[in-house]
Write a protein that holds these residues in place. Structure first.
Motif, PDB file in Angstrom:
ATOM      1  N   SER A   1       0.835  -1.195   0.000  1.00 59.81           N
ATOM      2  CA  SER A   1       0.000   0.000   0.000  1.00 59.81           C
ATOM      3  C   SER A   1       0.874   1.251   0.000  1.00 59.81           C
ATOM      4  O   SER A   1       1.947   1.270   0.616  1.00 59.81           O
ATOM      5  CB  SER A   1      -0.919   0.015   1.223  1.00 59.81           C
ATOM      6  OG  SER A   1      -1.803  -1.092   1.200  1.00 59.81           O
TER       7      SER A   1
ATOM      8  N   LEU B   1       0.653   8.375   1.100  1.00 54.65           N
ATOM      9  CA  LEU B   1       0.955   9.637   0.415  1.00 54.65           C
ATOM     10  C   LEU B   1       0.731  10.860   1.296  1.00 54.65           C
ATOM     11  O   LEU B   1       0.832  11.990   0.817  1.00 54.65           O
ATOM     12  CB  LEU B   1       0.091   9.752  -0.847  1.00 54.65           C
ATOM     13  CG  LEU B   1       0.145   8.560  -1.820  1.00 54.65           C
ATOM     14  CD1 LEU B   1      -0.717   8.837  -3.037  1.00 54.65           C
ATOM     15  CD2 LEU B   1       1.580   8.262  -2.237  1.00 54.65           C
TER      16      LEU B   1
ATOM     17  N   LYS C   1      -1.226   5.658 -12.845  1.00 51.91           N
ATOM     18  CA  LYS C   1      -2.047   4.621 -12.247  1.00 51.91           C
ATOM     19  C   LYS C   1      -1.783   3.295 -12.949  1.00 51.91           C
ATOM     20  O   LYS C   1      -1.779   3.222 -14.175  1.00 51.91           O
ATOM     21  CB  LYS C   1      -3.521   4.989 -12.356  1.00 51.91           C
ATOM     22  CG  LYS C   1      -4.439   4.019 -11.618  1.00 51.91           C
ATOM     23  CD  LYS C   1      -5.884   4.472 -11.638  1.00 51.91           C
ATOM     24  CE  LYS C   1      -6.769   3.515 -10.851  1.00 51.91           C
ATOM     25  NZ  LYS C   1      -8.179   3.942 -10.835  1.00 51.91           N
TER      26      LYS C   1
ATOM     27  N   PHE D   1       0.655   1.005  -8.079  1.00 50.90           N
ATOM     28  CA  PHE D   1       0.197   2.364  -7.791  1.00 50.90           C
ATOM     29  C   PHE D   1      -1.222   2.514  -8.340  1.00 50.90           C
ATOM     30  O   PHE D   1      -1.423   2.642  -9.555  1.00 50.90           O
ATOM     31  CB  PHE D   1       1.152   3.370  -8.427  1.00 50.90           C
ATOM     32  CG  PHE D   1       0.942   4.789  -7.975  1.00 50.90           C
ATOM     33  CD1 PHE D   1       1.329   5.194  -6.709  1.00 50.90           C
ATOM     34  CD2 PHE D   1       0.368   5.722  -8.822  1.00 50.90           C
ATOM     35  CE1 PHE D   1       1.151   6.496  -6.277  1.00 50.90           C
ATOM     36  CE2 PHE D   1       0.176   7.025  -8.406  1.00 50.90           C
ATOM     37  CZ  PHE D   1       0.571   7.416  -7.134  1.00 50.90           C
ATOM     38  N   ASP D   2      -2.194   2.473  -7.442  1.00 48.20           N
ATOM     39  CA  ASP D   2      -3.595   2.414  -7.870  1.00 48.20           C
ATOM     40  C   ASP D   2      -4.321   3.742  -7.691  1.00 48.20           C
ATOM     41  O   ASP D   2      -5.539   3.782  -7.556  1.00 48.20           O
ATOM     42  CB  ASP D   2      -4.330   1.315  -7.107  1.00 48.20           C
ATOM     43  CG  ASP D   2      -4.296   1.540  -5.590  1.00 48.20           C
ATOM     44  OD1 ASP D   2      -3.608   2.485  -5.141  1.00 48.20           O
ATOM     45  OD2 ASP D   2      -4.962   0.786  -4.861  1.00 48.20           O
ATOM     46  N   ILE D   3      -3.574   4.837  -7.706  1.00 48.07           N
ATOM     47  CA  ILE D   3      -4.145   6.165  -7.468  1.00 48.07           C
ATOM     48  C   ILE D   3      -4.030   6.995  -8.741  1.00 48.07           C
ATOM     49  O   ILE D   3      -3.007   6.939  -9.441  1.00 48.07           O
ATOM     50  CB  ILE D   3      -3.401   6.860  -6.315  1.00 48.07           C
ATOM     51  CG1 ILE D   3      -3.519   6.013  -5.038  1.00 48.07           C
ATOM     52  CG2 ILE D   3      -3.919   8.271  -6.078  1.00 48.07           C
ATOM     53  CD1 ILE D   3      -2.430   6.249  -4.043  1.00 48.07           C
ATOM     54  N   GLU D   4      -5.068   7.744  -9.047  1.00 45.03           N
ATOM     55  CA  GLU D   4      -5.016   8.672 -10.180  1.00 45.03           C
ATOM     56  C   GLU D   4      -4.472  10.000  -9.654  1.00 45.03           C
ATOM     57  O   GLU D   4      -5.189  10.747  -8.987  1.00 45.03           O
ATOM     58  CB  GLU D   4      -6.415   8.875 -10.753  1.00 45.03           C
ATOM     59  CG  GLU D   4      -6.427   9.478 -12.144  1.00 45.03           C
ATOM     60  CD  GLU D   4      -5.905   8.517 -13.210  1.00 45.03           C
ATOM     61  OE1 GLU D   4      -4.864   8.868 -13.803  1.00 45.03           O
ATOM     62  OE2 GLU D   4      -6.518   7.467 -13.434  1.00 45.03           O
ATOM     63  N   PRO D   5      -3.188  10.329  -9.916  1.00 50.34           N
ATOM     64  CA  PRO D   5      -2.595  11.526  -9.310  1.00 50.34           C
ATOM     65  C   PRO D   5      -3.262  12.803  -9.824  1.00 50.34           C
ATOM     66  O   PRO D   5      -3.538  12.940 -11.012  1.00 50.34           O
ATOM     67  CB  PRO D   5      -1.128  11.461  -9.747  1.00 50.34           C
ATOM     68  CG  PRO D   5      -0.912  10.083 -10.270  1.00 50.34           C
ATOM     69  CD  PRO D   5      -2.232   9.595 -10.754  1.00 50.34           C
ATOM     70  N   GLN D   6      -3.503  13.727  -8.882  1.00 50.00           N
ATOM     71  CA  GLN D   6      -4.058  15.026  -9.258  1.00 50.00           C
ATOM     72  C   GLN D   6      -2.959  15.993  -9.680  1.00 50.00           C
ATOM     73  O   GLN D   6      -3.225  17.033 -10.267  1.00 50.00           O
ATOM     74  CB  GLN D   6      -4.837  15.617  -8.076  1.00 50.00           C
ATOM     75  CG  GLN D   6      -5.989  14.746  -7.612  1.00 50.00           C
ATOM     76  CD  GLN D   6      -6.983  14.472  -8.733  1.00 50.00           C
ATOM     77  OE1 GLN D   6      -7.485  15.405  -9.362  1.00 50.00           O
ATOM     78  NE2 GLN D   6      -7.256  13.195  -8.989  1.00 50.00           N
TER      79      GLN D   6
END
Length: 464
Positions: free
Chosen positions: A53, A56, A76, A96-101
Motif C-alpha cells: 500500500s 501519500l 495509475k 500504484f492504484d491512485i489517479e494523481p491530481q
C-alpha cells in the motif's frame, strides 16, 4: 519456489523478464534537495509499506526539469519495487492504484515496471506471498547497513502465469479478501488500547470508592503516615558495575527490573555476601512495596512471597515503602500508587527533564485516600476480578491477531494453488483454454517483446 506441479496444470511458468515491457529506477535527489516547499511530490521507499500500500500523506517535494517530470512521474497501474532497504523491508512492492491530481515523482531506490498484457496486481501479490518472499530473500544481497535486490536477479525469478482472465479474477479476489483481513486486524489492534483505558478507569474508580459499598469512613493520610520511606543506599560503598555478578548472594534491583504491579527478572545482577554486608540501606523485607523515583516514575511492585529471592536490595532510583500498620492491605496501596490519581500527583511534582525524578521529601507528603481495612480488601478483590476479565479478553485478542496474521499468508498461498478460482474455472472453461490459454498468452507476450526490439544493423560489405 513452489513445485510447479502444485500450480493448476494449465498455468504457465515464465521468467520475470519475459513479462517486462519497460523498467527503470527513479529520480536521484539528495536529502539537501528535498523539502516540503518545493514543486513536485516525491515518493520514497518509506511511502510504500510491506503489504504493497502507498502512503501519500507525508510526501516530501523536489524540484525537477520538464523532461524529468515526464520520465519519472507515476501513472495509475505502475508496478513499483523497492530495490534497496533494510534486509527485512527490501523487496516491498505494489501497484500504484491512485489517479494523481498532480505529478508524483519516484525515488531512485524504487524500480518502476510496466508489463506486457499481464495484470500487475498478480505479480505484486505473488511477490508478497510466502513463496514469492522466499524467492526474494534468496536473491537479496546485504551488508551490515543496507540490503539490495538487483534488477538482473529480480528479472531472473520464475513466476506463475495464469490465463489473463483468471489473473484479473485472482487479483480482484485477493484485493477484496486482504482488505477485509486488514480491516479486521486494525479493529483487533485497537482493543489493547481500549483495555489499557479500561484498566486505568478501574484504578480511578477504585480509589474514589466506586468499587465498594463503603461501611467505614475514608480518611486522607500523608504517605509518610502510612509508610516508612527508605532510600536505596547512596553512600561510598554504593555498588558499581565491577561489583555486579551474574549470580550470587544478594539480588540487586534497578528501575529496569520494576514494571507496573510486578518485577521483571529477565535481566538481573547480584552482589556478593561481603558486598551486601557493608551496605546500610535499601534492603527489602517481605511485604515491602517498591516505587521507582528516577527515570520511569511511579512503577510499583511488592516484595511478596511470589518473589523467588530471599536477599534483595534496591538501587538509588527507587524507594521502599514499608507499612507502619500491619492491618493495611499492600495490594490496595499498589492500586492507589498505580492509579491516575497518584500518577497525576507524580506528573505535577516531578523534577528534572532529561532524567525525571521524584525526591523522597516530595513523595512523603502526598495525600492518600485510605478506606478501612475491610474496604481495602474488597477493593483489591474487585480490581483483581476486573483485571482478570480484561486479561482474558487480551489473550483472546492476541490469539485472534496471530490467526489474522497467518490468514494473509494462507489466502495468498491458496490463490496460487488455484483454490480461490476453482469454481470460476469450472464455470468458465472457454476463458482459460484455446486462444485464452496461458500458453497462447505467453506466446503473444513474446511476440510483443520481439516487436519492440530494435532491428539489428547489418554491416555494409567492403568492396574489393
Amino acid at each position: 519456489m513452489m513445485e510447479y506441479t502444485k500450480f493448476p496444470s494449465d498455468w504457465s511458468i515464465c521468467l520475470f523478464s519475459d513479462l517486462v515491457a519497460s523498467s527503470f529506477t527513479g529520480l536521484v535527489r539528495s536529502a539537501r534537495e528535498q523539502g516540503f516547499e518545493l514543486n513536485f511530490k516525491y515518493l520514497k521507499m518509506n511511502n510504500l509499506d510491506n503489504k504493497g500500500s502507498f502512503r501519500l500523506e507525508d510526501l516530501v517535494r523536489v524540484n525537477a526539469e520538464e523532461n524529468e517530470v515526464e520520465k519519472y512521474s507515476l501513472d495509475k497501474g505502475d508496478f513499483i519495487f523497492n530495490t534497496r532497504n533494510s534486509f527485512e523491508l527490501v523487496g516491498k512492492c505494489g501497484v500504484f492504484d491512485i489517479e494523481p491530481q498532480e505529478p508524483i515523482l519516484f525515488n531512485n531506490n524504487l524500480l518502476k515496471v510496466k508489463f506486457f498484457s499481464v495484470e500487475p496486481r498478480l505479480v505484486a501479490h505473488w511477490l508478497n506471498s510466502p513463496l514469492g518472499k522466499g524467492d526474494l530473500r534468496a536473491i537479496t544481497s546485504a551488508t551490515t547497513s543496507v540490503a539490495a535486490i538487483y534488477q538482473k536477479q529480480l528479472f531472473g525469478l520464475k513466476l506463475p502465469l495464469p490465463p489473463l482472465a483468471e489473473q484479473k479474477m485472482i487479483a480482484d479476489k485477493l484485493d477484496t479478501l486482504l482488505a477485509k483481513v486488514d480491516t479486521t486486524k486494525v479493529r483487533l489492534e485497537r482493543i489493547p488500547q481500549i483495555l489499557k483505558t479500561f484498566r486505568q478507569s478501574v484504578l480511578a474508580a477504585a480509589v474514589r470508592g466506586k468499587l465498594t459499598v463503603s461501611k467505614t469512613e475514608w480518611r486522607n493520610e500523608s504517605l509518610e503516615n502510612c509508610f516508612e520511606c527508605i532510600d536505596g543506599d547512596r553512600g561510598p560503598n554504593y555498588p558499581k558495575k565491577d561489583d555486579y555478578l551474574s549470580s550470587g548472594y544478594c539480588l540487586f534491583l534497578s528501575t529496569k527490573n520494576v514494571r507496573q504491579f510486578g518485577f521483571d527478572f529477565s535481566d538481573t545482577v547480584f552482589l556478593s555476601k561481603e558486598k551486601d554486608s557493608i551496605l546500610r540501606k535499601g534492603k527489602l523485607k517481605r511485604g515491602d512495596i517498591v516505587i521507582t523515583t528516577r527515570g520511569t516514575l511511579g512503577y510499583v511492585a511488592s516484595y511478596d512471597k511470589t518473589v523467588p529471592y530471599d536477599v534483595v536490595r534496591i538501587n538509588s532510583g527507587m524507594l521502599i515503602l514499608r507499612k507502619k500498620d500491619e492491618k493495611l492491605v499492600n495490594d490496595y496501596f499498589k492500586i492507589l500508587l498505580a492509579s491516575p490519581y497518584f500518577q497525576k500527583m507524580i506528573e505535577d511534582q516531578r523534577t528534572g527533564s532529561a532524567q525525571p525524578q521524584l525526591p523522597a521529601k516530595i513523595i512523603k507528603n502526598f495525600i492518600l485516600p485510605v478506606p478501612g481495612c475491610n474496604d481495602q480488601a474488597n477493593i483489591v478483590r474487585r480490581v483483581e476480578e476486573l483485571f482478570v476479565f480484561a486479561d482474558s479478553i487480551e489473550q483472546k485478542v492476541n490469539a485472534a491477531l496471530e490467526r489474522v496474521n497467518n490468514l494473509t499468508q494462507s489466502i495468498l498461498a491458496k490463490a496460487f494453488r488455484g483454490e480461490l478460482t476453482a469454481d470460476w474455472r469450472a464455470a468458465n472453461p472457454d476463458l482459460i483454454s484455446g486462444e485464452n490459454s496461458s500458453e497462447v498468452l505467453l506466446d503473444k507476450i513474446k511476440a510483443e517483446r520481439e516487436a519492440l526490439r530494435p532491428a539489428k544493423k547489418t554491416a555494409a560489405r567492403k568492396k574489393d
